[in-house]
Structure formats: structure tokens, C-alpha cells
Design an enzyme around this catalytic site. Sequence first.
Site, PDB file in Angstrom:
ATOM      1  N   VAL A  14       1.327  -1.455  -5.281  1.00  0.00           N
ATOM      2  CA  VAL A  14       1.730  -0.341  -6.136  1.00  0.00           C
ATOM      3  C   VAL A  14       1.771   0.982  -5.386  1.00  0.00           C
ATOM      4  CG1 VAL A  14       0.930  -1.413  -8.261  1.00  0.00           C
ATOM      5  CG2 VAL A  14      -0.669  -0.056  -6.889  1.00  0.00           C
ATOM      6  N   GLY A  15       1.395   0.996  -4.137  1.00  0.00           N
ATOM      7  CA  GLY A  15       1.447   2.252  -3.389  1.00  0.00           C
ATOM      8  C   GLY A  15       0.925   2.074  -1.986  1.00  0.00           C
ATOM      9  N   ARG A  16       1.211   3.059  -1.178  1.00  0.00           N
ATOM     10  CA  ARG A  16       0.695   3.083   0.195  1.00  0.00           C
ATOM     11  C   ARG A  16       0.323   4.518   0.510  1.00  0.00           C
ATOM     12  NH1 ARG A  16       0.133   0.328   4.721  1.00  0.00           N
ATOM     13  NH2 ARG A  16       0.971  -1.549   3.748  1.00  0.00           N
ATOM     14  N   ALA A  18      -2.396   7.283   2.883  1.00  0.00           N
ATOM     15  CA  ALA A  18      -2.537   7.662   4.287  1.00  0.00           C
ATOM     16  C   ALA A  18      -3.264   6.603   5.091  1.00  0.00           C
ATOM     17  CB  ALA A  18      -3.291   8.987   4.379  1.00  0.00           C
ATOM     18  N   PHE A  19      -4.205   5.912   4.461  1.00  0.00           N
ATOM     19  CA  PHE A  19      -5.083   5.040   5.229  1.00  0.00           C
ATOM     20  C   PHE A  19      -4.872   3.561   4.949  1.00  0.00           C
ATOM     21  CE2 PHE A  19      -7.819   8.909   4.397  1.00  0.00           C
ATOM     22  CZ  PHE A  19      -7.373   9.546   5.534  1.00  0.00           C
ATOM     23  N   ALA A  21      -3.030   0.318   2.017  1.00  0.00           N
ATOM     24  CA  ALA A  21      -2.173  -0.074   0.904  1.00  0.00           C
ATOM     25  C   ALA A  21      -2.981  -0.136  -0.382  1.00  0.00           C
ATOM     26  CB  ALA A  21      -1.531  -1.424   1.193  1.00  0.00           C
ATOM     27  N   ALA A  22      -2.298   0.103  -1.493  1.00  0.00           N
ATOM     28  CA  ALA A  22      -2.884  -0.027  -2.826  1.00  0.00           C
ATOM     29  C   ALA A  22      -2.232  -1.225  -3.505  1.00  0.00           C
ATOM     30  CB  ALA A  22      -2.668   1.247  -3.635  1.00  0.00           C
ATOM     31  N   LYS A  37      -7.763  -0.955  -3.044  1.00  0.00           N
ATOM     32  CA  LYS A  37      -7.369  -0.145  -1.890  1.00  0.00           C
ATOM     33  C   LYS A  37      -7.937  -0.812  -0.647  1.00  0.00           C
ATOM     34  CE  LYS A  37      -7.205   4.647  -0.289  1.00  0.00           C
ATOM     35  NZ  LYS A  37      -7.571   6.036  -0.625  1.00  0.00           N
ATOM     36  N   ASP A 133      -8.335  17.749  -1.961  1.00  0.00           N
ATOM     37  CA  ASP A 133      -6.956  17.244  -1.969  1.00  0.00           C
ATOM     38  C   ASP A 133      -6.442  17.128  -3.400  1.00  0.00           C
ATOM     39  OD1 ASP A 133      -4.620  16.497  -0.756  1.00  0.00           O
ATOM     40  OD2 ASP A 133      -5.156  14.379  -0.575  1.00  0.00           O
TER      41      ASP A 133
END
EC number: 2.7.11.1
Length: 943
Positions: A14-16, A18-19, A21-22, A37, A133
Site C-alpha cells: 500500500v505504500g513505500r 523512505a526506509f 515498504a508498507a 512496515k 515530520d
Amino acid sequence: MESRMDQYEIMEQVGRGAFGAAILVNHKIERKKYVLKKIRLARQTERCRKSAHQEMALIARLQHPYIVEFKEAWVEKGCYVCIVTGYCEGGDMDELMKKLNGTYFPEEKLLKWFAQLVLAVDYLHSNYVLHRDLKCSNIFLTKDQDIRLGDFGLAKTLKEDDLTSSVVGTPNYMCPELLTDIPYGFKSDIWSLGCCMYEMAAHRPAFKAFDMAGLISKINRSSIGPLPACYSSSMKTLIKSMLRKSPEHRPTASEILKNPYLQPYVNQCRPLSDAPTPIRMPEKPLSTSRSNQRCTSESQSSSISCSDIDSTQSSDRSTSGGAPSTDSKLNDIRSIQDADRADSDEKCVTPEDLRGNKNISGAELKRQDSSKSVHQHHRGESKQPKIIEKIMTTLREESRLRENNSPVSSSGVKLTSAVSNKNQAEQSSESSRPHSGVSYSSKFGDISSNGWTNTSDECVDPVQVPLQLKQLSPTVEHCPKLKNSGSSTPEPAKQIAENGSSASGMSKTKSSPSSSRRPSPQRQTVAGIPIVPFTVSKRAHIKAESEKTPPRPAHSPNNSLHNLPPLIPISTNLSEENIKLGNSQAMPAPLEFVTAASKEDISFYSNSVVDCVEKAEPSEVFESNSPAYLTPPWTGPVLDAKGENGLIAIPCSEIHTGTLQKSMASNDDSSLSSPLDTFYLSFEQEFVCKDDSQSSKHGHSAVTLLSGEDKFTVQELLASTPVISPFVSSTSNTLPEDKSSYQSFKKQSDSHSGPPVDVPAQTIRLNSFLVSDEWPTSETVQGEARDTAASKLLNVVREDFDVRSSSCSTSTQPSGQTPVRSKLNVPETNLASNISIPSISEAVRLSTAMDVKPYTSEASNGVKEEASPAKEALDVTSFRQRAEALEGLLELSADLLENNRLEELAIVLQPFGKNKVSPRETAIWLARSFKGMMNEEGGRLSM
């Protein structure tokens, strides 16, 4: 042993961030969706590894209704950090705003979200956690459209009223004190929260610019646009109160919650958080887990967060489901600690960081700069160029750092000066240089490519620190890095010291080995004016080093120049100088020199050679393997930017306006107009090389200064006469062995005299056809600044690649040849240069070779362009560069269509189309070239 991963069924990514993959996973027993994560430690830098451990430990002890739900975390097989959080079906706020396509949220919904966000931030701050952040892509929404604050990869634990100084976060959400390198605290989160609320209300960022300089300028001025009229003035005032420049004037999170206008929404959301929810602290392993968490999080990210690369995708998605029991989480934390101990070598973290000694906690790493807070605002303006360079460089180097996977060695303390030259920057990993008031930890800091050493620090409970950890802990004394120091050793104005205290005024700064080994240039003076060599390095040498060269001021407080690269002497007042000549000639204009030498060898590119220039004045210009030296045989008072010296010293490690601007006598932009004007002029007029006795025609070099990307390229324009050795010779015999004085130099130069020859000058044109391998930008030509006294525009000379290669070969001469000196009697019609660039206040019209009369151009009335930031490398993915290219192409196409020049329009648009690959650099090159030709034709028609 069964892995915890076996409890989850992987569904989709579902996402990537900075560190890592999600991944959306489904718990096989609970039948509930979570987000996993997964961060692979082996592929990360030490900074990323520490951030992964820090996030894992920090989020495990946070429990709040409006913060992502923590499920569990563990280290998988010694090389992965796995963090499981709740899944947010509603996505993130950034995605939601894009889906609305300009439709504003109702004010009631915005205020409800605002109250939830402030409650979450107040919870963090009350537990001494700084998020660092906060942005819309880190604000998640549940199925019921409730807020969940996530992504704690950059969060940091602070002691109450303490400050930190690491430059982390997303540039558009950074607070002014961070950008000016002033220690910041919890109020930085309030600024970021204000940026988020502004963006949620207006559907556009609060601060946005095409380049980093413009962005920082807007942030420092707190320059925001108006909010939509559909919102009440009370809400607008509340948002603007969080965006005040001074941190003291911003409200705290608890003060915002007490705002009468927000009170109803706070009371509506507070029942969910009425029960006190302190940070979860396991009883038995309290010191172990906390010391583990704090020690591993001591070195927070000291460069820009990469999470904004994929801001619409996130690895932290959560729901408001129930949390596991305290006992299960206690076991999770114990397992994390065990895995950390077992894999401490794999993670490249010190044993003290991972073992969690009971007598050592994160509280021991006490900051030394907590007493230095906002009273250092005066440093902001002088440090801004370096901050710009720092942010831009860290953004460019982020992916490279991850790929190289090279943590900083702990064998010794590595320090780099904030104003080190490019040789010093190359050897920053080897040199050890003391800096007054600053001590860095090589274990907790990353050295960025521009010579800036970033450290992260943490302020917590003051406990006695053992000597071993004190050597590893970062302590930063924030002293003004650009302050003027009166302790520099004064030198006569006639000399330029190559080694010594730097021009930035930092006291007790040693020269790096590279600078101490470099031979000092010859120091020659005429009438009290220092003459400085000017070399243009080959593009191949500059390409990798230009980004590493930080700006430096050219003048020290005692008006002497220190530790400078090769420079250009440029007289600054052409119309007011009183020239006294010893050979009883008519009063000509003062000379200006441009010469170039290869830095490493005698192999020149055709775009890195600049011929010597002298206007109606006998002189000699020569060069050897060492930098070239220039000596003007004229005297007279000359004013520089400060009215004290006759030179404007301009380093040439990368010739562009950004570097030129930063290397002048002052960092203040307002002091650049006069010296820079003359510098531009020296490149944009046609020069004549003349001597009393011998003359020969040689290749002319036109230097085109481009204001768009602030770079220049050099074109070799060859005459049709037989090839003669160029004026710039590569012989070392012409350099006096003893490097004595101007008299011996001129005596040697007079030995090469010969009969004079009259030859017509080959006219050249400053155009947009570039030989450089980097993509071009158009120069700005102001028609109203052209002088009507000039006879005509310079003719177009277009060189093909064969001529370029031949010019490259002729510009390279074997050693042992003597330079050729020429005398050119050129008609006024071929020499009149009437091209004017904005910010040029003076121009020179060359009437004849014997009578050159300076005059003041009308260009002083031209529009002064804002100084551009440091030159960036060609990046076709850069939105700013693509926008500029698109604007130029559209403007050019419109002009061609208006003038019914359809054939040229077809050529411009030919590289574009559905079935065509259109290299942007090729298309832009065509656009700039045709645009330059159109400007020339328009100038001819207007005369």
C-alpha cells in the site's frame, strides 16, 4: 522456530516510504487488517537503521486515540525491522484533498480534524516527543473520517524546554528557525501543524516556490497567501497564529486547545481521550527498554527526510481497534531487545546502543547548546546560503547514501569546515580540523557532500556520563559560523594568502592536507593592486565537485584575502578611473583579463578555453601547468564593492551566478550589483588583444553568460587564416622561475616582440548554441538597454562539431612554445557591442584599437534579476526545470506562430508527440537556439 510473519497473510503493498515498504496484511487469527512496515537493515545507512529502531521503540510506547495504533514490532531474521500498525481505510489527508479536486472542506469538519490533531500533538509534547515530520501525507483517516497521526520515523525525545538542531523534515513544512540553523524545540511542530491546516483549508501548500532559495525566502518572511473567503476570520487568525516567524509568538498545543473558538470541537473530541494515557512503560525492563530506545534514537536523521518522495503513500496506516494487553507488548519489547543484542553487529550500532546498560540511559547524552536559543537569530541571514546548499545537497545525496550503505567510521572524530574548498570536501573523511566550540561524534553524524557535518543530539535527564560514552555522544556548541574574527593574521593588501584563516572568519581553522600541499600562486602587484590568477577547470573535473563547494566570502575583516581558489581580477568602475600609462599612449580603458588553464593537465575542451583579453594595452598573459597569472601595466585608483580594493575576487571552481554571488566581499545580495555588473560586462563584450610590436590573428573565444541556470559555456571561434598557436599557451617556460616581480615578467615578455600586423577582427555573436554537454538555458536580452550609438549587432557564427574539435586541438599547445601577442586594429562597426543583460550597470564601447572610450550604458535602468540558487545538475524529473522548459517552449512556439514561421515551428515541435521519445535537453536546446536567433533579428529590425 516459527516466525511472527507466519501469523499474517500478505495482501498487497500500500505504500513505500523512505526506509521501506508498507504492506497490507491480514491477521490470520484476528481476521483484522493491519499495515506491516518492513525495513531491510542491510540496505540502509546507519542513519536509516537507527531511525527504524527508534520508530519501532517509540511507537510501541505511544497510546492515544488520535495516534496510529501499535500492534507489535520485532526484528525478523536479524536483517528486517517489522512494525505492525493499524490500517486506515480512509487513506491519508493528501490523497483525500486530491480526490476533492478543489472542493473545500466544510469549516466544521476542518475544526474537528484540527482539534484531533492538536490533541495528538499535545499528547506527544507532554511526553517530550517531538514529531518533526508533520505533514498532510502523515495524517491518516479512519473509516469514520477520524484523524490518526503517524510516521514517527523522525520523531525525537526532548527534555522539557530543550532544543535540537538537526535539519530533518520536509522542506515545505520546515520552520524558519530550522532553516536558519537556530536550535528549535516543540514550537517547530506547531509551525508544521499550521502548514498542514493551511493546506487542508486552501488545498495548496502554505509555502511553495520553484527553487529552494525562493522557498526559504518565503518561509523566513512567513509570506503566505490568503485563505479562502468561505472560512471565518477566527479560523484564519488561528491558523496564522501558528505560522508566526518567532517561535515565542506561536502558541503551544495546550494553549491552542484553550482557544475559545476551538473549545466546542475540543470538548467533542476529548471524551475519547479523557482517560489519562501516559506513555506505556514496562515495569521490569524499564531501564533496559528505555535506554535501548533512547540510545538507538540518539542519532536521529541529520538530513532531509526522504518520506516526502512518496508523500501520497505511507507505511503507517491505522484504525481505532483495541490494543493488545500490556503483557503481550512487554514480551514484544523483550524480544526486540534480545534480537537487538543478537544482531548488534549486523546493524552497525555500538554495543552500548543496543544492550541498554542500566546505568546508562538516553538521558545521559546531554546537549551543550540548550542555553543557546533564540538569541542567535542574528546568524540567520548570513547562514542562509549554506543552509540552502545543505538542504539541496542532502536531497540529492539521499538515495546515494542509501545505495552506498557506508556508515561513518568511528575510528576518529571527523570534522569539516563550513567553508572548506572542494579539495577539503573531497578529503573530509580523512582530515581532522578543530572548530571553535564544536565537537562532533563520528558515530552519530553523517557528513554530507558539501562539507557540512550534520549531527543529531538529544536533551534528556542530566545523569553523569561515563568517559567512553562521552566520546561517542554528540555535543554541539552553536557558535556563529560566519562571524567576523579579528584574530586573523593581518596581511598587506598587495598579497593574497593561499593558506591561513579562511575568509569566513572562523578562528583557529587549520588548512586541510590538500590545501597545505597545494603550491601557493605567484603574488604580483602593480600600484598596490593584487593580481590573482584565474583558471577555468575542465567540465569533467568540475562536474562531480561543483556541488561540494560551499559558498565563501572573498574578503576577511582586515580586507585581505585568505585561502582562495584562483580568482579573476576585475576593475569595477570603468568610467571613473584615472589611468596613468608609462608609455605615453592615449588614455584607454582599463584592461580586463580572461584566461583559462586546465587544472590537471594541458588537455583542453573546446568549451573550457578563454583567450586573454586586453583593451588597447601592452601586456603579457601566459600560463603554465600551475594556475595562470595576469599582470596589468596600468595604475590608478579603482573602487571595489567596498571602495577599498581594485579587484573583485571571484572563485572559479564553478562559474555561475550562485557561486559568484556568494564569493563577493559580502554575503549581502544588495552589494553585488556594481561588481557583478562589471563582471558580466567583461564576458559580454568583444575584446581586442594588442601589443606595440607584434600582432597575429588568433582564435577568439566568446563567453556566453546564461542567467537562467547561472552557468557559462565557452565557444572557440576560429579565424579562416592559417592556424597560429593560440594566445593562451601551455608552455611553462614563459613563467618566471623565481616568480619574482612584474618588472622581470614584463622584461621577459618584451623579448617576444615583432613587427605589427593589421588584421580585421572576426566578429562573434553571443548566442545560445552551446558546446557544453549540459542542457542550456536562454540568456535574457533587454532591448531597451541597447545603446543606439553601436553600429550593429554582432553577427551569428555557428560552429559544427568538426570546427569544435579542431578548435579543441588548436587550443592545446606543446610545452616550450612562447605566447603570441597580437595587435588588432578593428573597425568600430565590427566592435560595437550593444548587448545588455539585466543587472549590468555599465557597458564599454570599443571604438578603435588605439582609442577605446568607456561609457555608461542605459542598462542600469534594466530590471535586476533575483539571484538564482546554486547550479543544479540536469534532472529531467525536476518539476521546476520541466516547468521552465515548458514555459520557454510555449513562448517560442507562440512567437513563431505569430510571425508565421511555420517551418521553424515544425522543427521545434518535431521531437514531441505520442509515438516519439523527446529528450528534453534536445528540445530545449532547439528552443533556446531559435529564440536567440529571433532576438537577434528583432534587434536588427529595430535599428
